[in-house]
Design an enzyme around this catalytic site. Structure first.
Site, short mmCIF file in Angstrom:
data_model
loop_
_atom_site.label_atom_id
_atom_site.label_comp_id
_atom_site.label_asym_id
_atom_site.label_seq_id
_atom_site.Cartn_x
_atom_site.Cartn_y
_atom_site.Cartn_z
CB VAL A 1 -0.77 -0.43 1.48
CG1 VAL A 1 -2.53 1.23 1.62
CG2 VAL A 1 -1.30 -1.00 1.05
CB CYS A 2 4.18 2.28 1.98
SG CYS A 2 3.61 1.57 3.37
N PRO A 3 3.36 2.12 -0.79
CG PRO A 3 4.12 0.09 -2.50
CD PRO A 3 4.07 1.10 -1.52
CD GLU B 1 -0.97 5.45 2.33
OE1 GLU B 1 -1.71 5.76 2.87
OE2 GLU B 1 0.03 4.76 2.95
CB ILE B 2 5.68 7.13 -1.29
CG1 ILE B 2 5.38 7.05 -0.22
CG2 ILE B 2 6.60 8.08 -1.92
CD1 ILE B 2 6.53 5.73 0.53
#
Length: 180
Positions: free
Chosen positions: A52-54, A56-57
């Site tokens: 999920v993190c990438p 958002e980034i």
């Protein structure tokens, strides 16, 4: 969790700012945005090399100019080290061209002071802060570890805060504010 009206904690942390050899790292402080008379949007993610993190980034990076146009400094952060951040940027197509720093809170001291550490793994929740030029927290949004955030909503709230007026539900930049 540190919340609205609180002063954002003082910090000095190493961040990944470039992929250019010898220029990868730079210290970021809590005073940087204040000295530039800018707002700060700091968003936290749990772990590098996840799923999920990438997304958002990359979404924040796609809107980088929108934040910059609003006199806001964008800072991404997690409790991973600057070396893990650098490796991730080098190995993920969507992260190579980031325009904002990836702050490394390896001591977890800032995340702990903010009160955003998950109890078991001691990783940061997906928390976003909007901090005004005086260092006052004006907005906080926390998401569960499995749910990505909405970058357009962060921009909408930043716009509303910067009007310094009353903004109704679902207000968007350019719409009328409330007159009372």
């Amino acid at each position: 969790m540190l919340s609205l009206g609180s002063i954002f904690p003082t910090f000095k942390k190493t961040a990944v700012v470039s992929l250019e050899k010898g220029k990868e790292f730079h210290d970021i402080t809590s005073e940087d945005h204040k000295n530039a008379d800018k707002w700060m949007v700091m968003f936290w993610w749990p772990k590098d090399f996840t799923f999920v993190c990438p997304t958002e980034i990359a979404a924040f990076n796609a809107k980088y100019d929108d934040f910059s146009d609003r006199d806001a400094v964008l800072v991404g952060a997690s409790t991973d080290s600057e070396f893990v951040h650098l490796a991730w940027r080098n190995n993920h197509d969507d992260l190579r061209g980031l325009k904002f720093p990836m702050l490394a809170d390896t001591s977890k001291s800032l995340a702990e002071e903010l009160g955003i550490l998950e109890a078991n793994e001691k990783i940061a929740y997906r928390v976003t802060y909007i901090v005004d030029p005086q260092g006052v927290i004006r907005w906080v949004c926390a998401n569960d570890l499995s749910v990505g955030r909405n970058v357009d909503e962060v921009l909408r709230v930043l716009d509303a805060l910067q009007t310094d007026e009353l903004c109704p539900c679902n207000w968007k930049q350019g719409e009328e504010t409330l007159n009372v």
